[in-house]
Design an enzyme around this catalytic site. Structure first.
Site, mmCIF file in Angstrom:
data_model
loop_
_atom_site.group_PDB
_atom_site.id
_atom_site.type_symbol
_atom_site.label_atom_id
_atom_site.label_comp_id
_atom_site.label_asym_id
_atom_site.label_seq_id
_atom_site.Cartn_x
_atom_site.Cartn_y
_atom_site.Cartn_z
ATOM 1 N N HIS A 64 -61.869 0.450 -3.088
ATOM 2 C CA HIS A 64 -62.551 1.751 -2.651
ATOM 3 C C HIS A 64 -63.858 2.004 -2.668
ATOM 4 C CE1 HIS A 64 -58.095 3.262 -3.280
ATOM 5 N NE2 HIS A 64 -58.194 2.342 -2.120
ATOM 6 N N CYS A 105 -76.336 3.784 4.390
ATOM 7 C CA CYS A 105 -77.055 4.348 5.344
ATOM 8 C C CYS A 105 -76.377 4.480 6.615
ATOM 9 C CB CYS A 105 -78.583 3.771 5.453
ATOM 10 S SG CYS A 105 -79.462 4.565 6.748
ATOM 11 N N CYS A 163 -85.351 4.578 5.945
ATOM 12 C CA CYS A 163 -85.592 4.570 7.450
ATOM 13 C C CYS A 163 -85.430 6.179 8.151
ATOM 14 C CB CYS A 163 -84.445 3.670 7.984
ATOM 15 S SG CYS A 163 -82.676 4.457 8.233
ATOM 16 N N THR A 195 -51.412 1.504 -12.003
ATOM 17 C CA THR A 195 -51.487 2.022 -10.587
ATOM 18 C C THR A 195 -50.145 2.149 -10.366
ATOM 19 O OG1 THR A 195 -52.114 1.654 -8.364
ATOM 20 C CG2 THR A 195 -51.791 -0.360 -9.693
ATOM 21 N N ASN A 205 -47.892 0.005 -17.069
ATOM 22 C CA ASN A 205 -48.252 1.540 -16.542
ATOM 23 C C ASN A 205 -47.666 2.502 -17.644
ATOM 24 O OD1 ASN A 205 -49.496 1.878 -14.090
ATOM 25 N ND2 ASN A 205 -47.825 0.655 -13.139
HETATM 26 ZN ZN LIG Z 1 -81.531 3.265 6.626
#
Ligand SMILES: [Zn+2]
Length: 242
Positions: free
Chosen positions: A119, A127, A149, A187, A212
């Protein structure tokens, strides 16, 4: 020591290929909220609605505000003895992979190295302009934050409704299919596709040990299930000196 714990310890000591799958439970023992039930709110907003691409499209400032809070909270948390035991295990096993659903970076802090983060990681950003993904430790981040950028930055985590990073998921399936022993820790393993990993291992003849707090839908299929805190059980299975 409990007979079942001894059995798991022996299985781990003789295995050359081990996979450990961890989820929110192990981090909950370090104080990281699981966002289940009453924890599922932030400033009266539902986490399930906030941590989505739609929410980020609509209001990136709000989502970054939420992630600044999460990053700040996670920065105060430390690995517990369960995280450290898993890091010790990696040093002992020839072929070891840790597959985690957690984004809090606690496994890395404990010393684990070969980690597949299903995850993502709360300390990484991506970006939307140049598509670059990188570690970003600055805290707090601007709300919203931009790449050099000029593109909008988002947390490099998997949100509700998004698919898991393909290469990482594929690798998780590959190692699960060839593991001799799989530990499932903290989990409930009911959410696809992470839930498939122990099943794939089981079909390939691996021994699956579950640790668990409470029985899960998977318990009936595990070779053995141990119920209790992983921070107390794992150090018994993987002691500091052995
Ligand atoms: Zn970037």
């Amino acid at each position: 020591m409990d007979r079942n714990l001894k059995e798991i310890r022996k299985a781990l000591e003789s295995a050359e290929h081990v996979v450990v799958l961890t989820g929110a439970g192990i981090s909950a023992e370090s104080g990281v909220p699981t966002f289940r039930g009453a924890d599922g709110l932030w400033n009266n907003k539902s986490i399930v609605e906030l941590a989505t691409p739609e929410s980020f499209d609509r209001d990136p400032r709000l989502v970054w505000e939420f992630y600044n809070w999460r990053r700040g909270m996670m920065a105060t948390k430390e690995p517990n003895p369960g995280h450290y035991a898993i890091a010790r295990l990696e040093k002992k096993v020839e072929n070891f992979t840790l597959v985690t659903q957690n984004i809090d970076n606690l496994h890395r802090l404990a010393g684990s190295e070969n980690i597949l983060e299903l995850h993502g990681n709360v300390w990484r950003v991506r970006c939307l302009g140049c598509r670059k993904e990188y570690e970003e430790r600055k805290h707090p981040m601007d709300e919203p934050s931009y790449c050099e950028c000029g593109g909008l930055l988002r947390p490099a985590v998997v949100w509700f409704g998004e698919s898991l990073p393909h290469g990482i998921l594929e690798e998780a399936f590959r190692v699960s299919a060839t593991a001799e022993v799989v530990l499932v820790v903290g989990t409930s393993a009911i959410v696809y596709p992470a839930a498939q990993l122990p099943l794939v291992a089981l079909q390939s003849g691996a021994r699956i040990y579950e640790i668990n707090l409470e029985p899960t839908p998977f318990s009936g299929q595990a070779t053995e299930s141990i119920f209790g805190k992983s921070g107390e059980i794992l150090p018994q299975i993987i002691p500091e000196e052995s």
